[in-house]
Design a protein around this motif. Sequence first.
Motif, PDB file in Angstrom:
ATOM      1  N   ASP A   1       0.835  -1.203   0.000  1.00  0.00           N
ATOM      2  CA  ASP A   1       0.000   0.000   0.000  1.00  0.00           C
ATOM      3  C   ASP A   1       0.869   1.252   0.000  1.00  0.00           C
ATOM      4  O   ASP A   1       2.030   1.218   0.409  1.00  0.00           O
ATOM      5  CB  ASP A   1      -0.902   0.021   1.233  1.00  0.00           C
ATOM      6  N   SER A   2       0.292   2.362  -0.422  1.00  0.00           N
ATOM      7  CA  SER A   2       0.980   3.645  -0.317  1.00  0.00           C
ATOM      8  C   SER A   2       1.264   3.935   1.151  1.00  0.00           C
ATOM      9  O   SER A   2       0.469   3.599   2.027  1.00  0.00           O
ATOM     10  CB  SER A   2       0.117   4.768  -0.893  1.00  0.00           C
ATOM     11  N   GLY A   3       2.404   4.554   1.411  1.00  0.00           N
ATOM     12  CA  GLY A   3       2.741   4.903   2.786  1.00  0.00           C
ATOM     13  C   GLY A   3       4.239   4.960   3.011  1.00  0.00           C
ATOM     14  O   GLY A   3       5.036   4.843   2.083  1.00  0.00           O
ATOM     15  N   VAL A   4       4.600   5.127   4.276  1.00  0.00           N
ATOM     16  CA  VAL A   4       6.003   5.222   4.675  1.00  0.00           C
ATOM     17  C   VAL A   4       6.450   3.857   5.187  1.00  0.00           C
ATOM     18  O   VAL A   4       5.749   3.203   5.963  1.00  0.00           O
ATOM     19  CB  VAL A   4       6.187   6.288   5.773  1.00  0.00           C
ATOM     20  N   TYR A   5       7.624   3.445   4.740  1.00  0.00           N
ATOM     21  CA  TYR A   5       8.206   2.168   5.122  1.00  0.00           C
ATOM     22  C   TYR A   5       9.671   2.387   5.477  1.00  0.00           C
ATOM     23  O   TYR A   5      10.257   3.413   5.140  1.00  0.00           O
ATOM     24  CB  TYR A   5       8.122   1.159   3.970  1.00  0.00           C
ATOM     25  N   PHE A   6      10.250   1.403   6.128  1.00  0.00           N
ATOM     26  CA  PHE A   6      11.678   1.417   6.418  1.00  0.00           C
ATOM     27  C   PHE A   6      12.292   0.192   5.762  1.00  0.00           C
ATOM     28  O   PHE A   6      11.781  -0.916   5.909  1.00  0.00           O
ATOM     29  CB  PHE A   6      11.935   1.421   7.924  1.00  0.00           C
ATOM     30  N   ILE A   7      13.360   0.406   5.024  1.00  0.00           N
ATOM     31  CA  ILE A   7      14.047  -0.674   4.342  1.00  0.00           C
ATOM     32  C   ILE A   7      15.388  -0.903   5.037  1.00  0.00           C
ATOM     33  O   ILE A   7      16.139   0.035   5.272  1.00  0.00           O
ATOM     34  CB  ILE A   7      14.227  -0.373   2.841  1.00  0.00           C
ATOM     35  N   ASN A   8      15.627  -2.159   5.415  1.00  0.00           N
ATOM     36  CA  ASN A   8      16.889  -2.539   6.041  1.00  0.00           C
ATOM     37  C   ASN A   8      17.620  -3.453   5.075  1.00  0.00           C
ATOM     38  O   ASN A   8      17.051  -4.431   4.584  1.00  0.00           O
ATOM     39  CB  ASN A   8      16.650  -3.255   7.370  1.00  0.00           C
ATOM     40  N   ILE A   9      18.869  -3.127   4.788  1.00  0.00           N
ATOM     41  CA  ILE A   9      19.686  -3.920   3.888  1.00  0.00           C
ATOM     42  C   ILE A   9      20.888  -4.430   4.665  1.00  0.00           C
ATOM     43  O   ILE A   9      21.625  -3.647   5.265  1.00  0.00           O
ATOM     44  CB  ILE A   9      20.162  -3.092   2.680  1.00  0.00           C
ATOM     45  N   LYS A  10      21.044  -5.747   4.662  1.00  0.00           N
ATOM     46  CA  LYS A  10      22.217  -6.369   5.281  1.00  0.00           C
ATOM     47  C   LYS A  10      23.031  -6.998   4.170  1.00  0.00           C
ATOM     48  O   LYS A  10      22.502  -7.739   3.341  1.00  0.00           O
ATOM     49  CB  LYS A  10      21.804  -7.431   6.299  1.00  0.00           C
ATOM     50  N   ASN A  11      24.315  -6.665   4.165  1.00  0.00           N
ATOM     51  CA  ASN A  11      25.215  -7.125   3.113  1.00  0.00           C
ATOM     52  C   ASN A  11      26.548  -7.430   3.768  1.00  0.00           C
ATOM     53  O   ASN A  11      27.207  -6.523   4.247  1.00  0.00           O
ATOM     54  CB  ASN A  11      25.348  -6.046   2.045  1.00  0.00           C
ATOM     55  N   GLY A  12      26.919  -8.702   3.791  1.00  0.00           N
ATOM     56  CA  GLY A  12      28.143  -9.056   4.505  1.00  0.00           C
ATOM     57  C   GLY A  12      27.956  -8.734   5.975  1.00  0.00           C
ATOM     58  O   GLY A  12      26.947  -9.058   6.572  1.00  0.00           O
ATOM     59  N   GLY A  13      28.893  -8.040   6.573  1.00  0.00           N
ATOM     60  CA  GLY A  13      28.794  -7.652   7.975  1.00  0.00           C
ATOM     61  C   GLY A  13      28.211  -6.268   8.179  1.00  0.00           C
ATOM     62  O   GLY A  13      28.224  -5.753   9.287  1.00  0.00           O
ATOM     63  N   LYS A  14      27.687  -5.668   7.116  1.00  0.00           N
ATOM     64  CA  LYS A  14      27.182  -4.300   7.200  1.00  0.00           C
ATOM     65  C   LYS A  14      25.664  -4.275   7.128  1.00  0.00           C
ATOM     66  O   LYS A  14      25.043  -5.153   6.552  1.00  0.00           O
ATOM     67  CB  LYS A  14      27.752  -3.462   6.060  1.00  0.00           C
ATOM     68  N   SER A  15      25.080  -3.234   7.717  1.00  0.00           N
ATOM     69  CA  SER A  15      23.625  -3.076   7.720  1.00  0.00           C
ATOM     70  C   SER A  15      23.299  -1.588   7.682  1.00  0.00           C
ATOM     71  O   SER A  15      23.989  -0.773   8.290  1.00  0.00           O
ATOM     72  CB  SER A  15      23.052  -3.716   8.977  1.00  0.00           C
ATOM     73  N   ILE A  16      22.221  -1.254   6.965  1.00  0.00           N
ATOM     74  CA  ILE A  16      21.757   0.128   6.920  1.00  0.00           C
ATOM     75  C   ILE A  16      20.242   0.128   6.830  1.00  0.00           C
ATOM     76  O   ILE A  16      19.643  -0.771   6.208  1.00  0.00           O
ATOM     77  CB  ILE A  16      22.399   0.903   5.741  1.00  0.00           C
ATOM     78  N   THR A  17      19.600   1.101   7.463  1.00  0.00           N
ATOM     79  CA  THR A  17      18.151   1.249   7.412  1.00  0.00           C
ATOM     80  C   THR A  17      17.827   2.654   6.931  1.00  0.00           C
ATOM     81  O   THR A  17      18.411   3.631   7.425  1.00  0.00           O
ATOM     82  CB  THR A  17      17.514   1.013   8.799  1.00  0.00           C
ATOM     83  N   LYS A  18      16.922   2.754   5.967  1.00  0.00           N
ATOM     84  CA  LYS A  18      16.509   4.038   5.413  1.00  0.00           C
ATOM     85  C   LYS A  18      14.986   4.077   5.289  1.00  0.00           C
ATOM     86  O   LYS A  18      14.341   3.049   5.135  1.00  0.00           O
ATOM     87  CB  LYS A  18      17.110   4.268   4.013  1.00  0.00           C
ATOM     88  N   LYS A  19      14.440   5.274   5.340  1.00  0.00           N
ATOM     89  CA  LYS A  19      13.000   5.477   5.163  1.00  0.00           C
ATOM     90  C   LYS A  19      12.701   5.592   3.675  1.00  0.00           C
ATOM     91  O   LYS A  19      13.431   6.258   2.930  1.00  0.00           O
ATOM     92  CB  LYS A  19      12.563   6.744   5.886  1.00  0.00           C
ATOM     93  N   ILE A  20      11.619   4.928   3.227  1.00  0.00           N
ATOM     94  CA  ILE A  20      11.160   5.065   1.849  1.00  0.00           C
ATOM     95  C   ILE A  20       9.672   5.390   1.874  1.00  0.00           C
ATOM     96  O   ILE A  20       8.984   5.116   2.847  1.00  0.00           O
ATOM     97  CB  ILE A  20      11.406   3.783   1.016  1.00  0.00           C
ATOM     98  N   THR A  21       9.186   5.999   0.806  1.00  0.00           N
ATOM     99  CA  THR A  21       7.773   6.313   0.666  1.00  0.00           C
ATOM    100  C   THR A  21       7.258   5.683  -0.622  1.00  0.00           C
ATOM    101  O   THR A  21       7.886   5.847  -1.672  1.00  0.00           O
ATOM    102  CB  THR A  21       7.547   7.834   0.623  1.00  0.00           C
ATOM    103  N   ILE A  22       6.150   4.987  -0.527  1.00  0.00           N
ATOM    104  CA  ILE A  22       5.511   4.411  -1.701  1.00  0.00           C
ATOM    105  C   ILE A  22       4.258   5.227  -1.972  1.00  0.00           C
ATOM    106  O   ILE A  22       3.425   5.415  -1.086  1.00  0.00           O
ATOM    107  CB  ILE A  22       5.143   2.931  -1.472  1.00  0.00           C
ATOM    108  N   ALA A  23       4.146   5.751  -3.174  1.00  0.00           N
ATOM    109  CA  ALA A  23       2.977   6.538  -3.582  1.00  0.00           C
ATOM    110  C   ALA A  23       2.428   5.924  -4.866  1.00  0.00           C
ATOM    111  O   ALA A  23       3.153   5.755  -5.834  1.00  0.00           O
ATOM    112  CB  ALA A  23       3.351   7.985  -3.801  1.00  0.00           C
ATOM    113  N   LYS A  24       1.168   5.584  -4.843  1.00  0.00           N
ATOM    114  CA  LYS A  24       0.542   4.986  -6.037  1.00  0.00           C
ATOM    115  C   LYS A  24      -0.510   5.901  -6.586  1.00  0.00           C
ATOM    116  O   LYS A  24      -1.112   6.667  -5.930  1.00  0.00           O
ATOM    117  CB  LYS A  24      -0.091   3.634  -5.689  1.00  0.00           C
TER     118      LYS A  24
END
Length: 75
Positions: free
Chosen positions: A52-75
């Motif tokens: 659904d449209s809205g605000v989400y948080f995406i977490n990416i783990k790659n090797g020993g590293k991790s990052i979380t960022k806010k994304i917005t989905i608009a339809k």
Amino acid sequence: PRSTLFPYTTLFRSDDENMTITIYNIVGAKVMSQQIKAISDDIVQLDLSDKDSGVYFINIKNGGKSITKKITIAK
């Protein structure tokens, strides 16, 4: 409905091309989790057409590293 491919550029690189992508909604509930491979040096594509449209948080783990960022989905 139109397919939503969400290109996302990671903010880090690793020799390990396998990534674990986890997406959480605004209240912190996990709505998606999968392991994927980058399609190039640091770009991944996710099909978010079922979200659904809205605000989400995406977490990416790659090797020993991790990052979380806010994304917005608009339809």
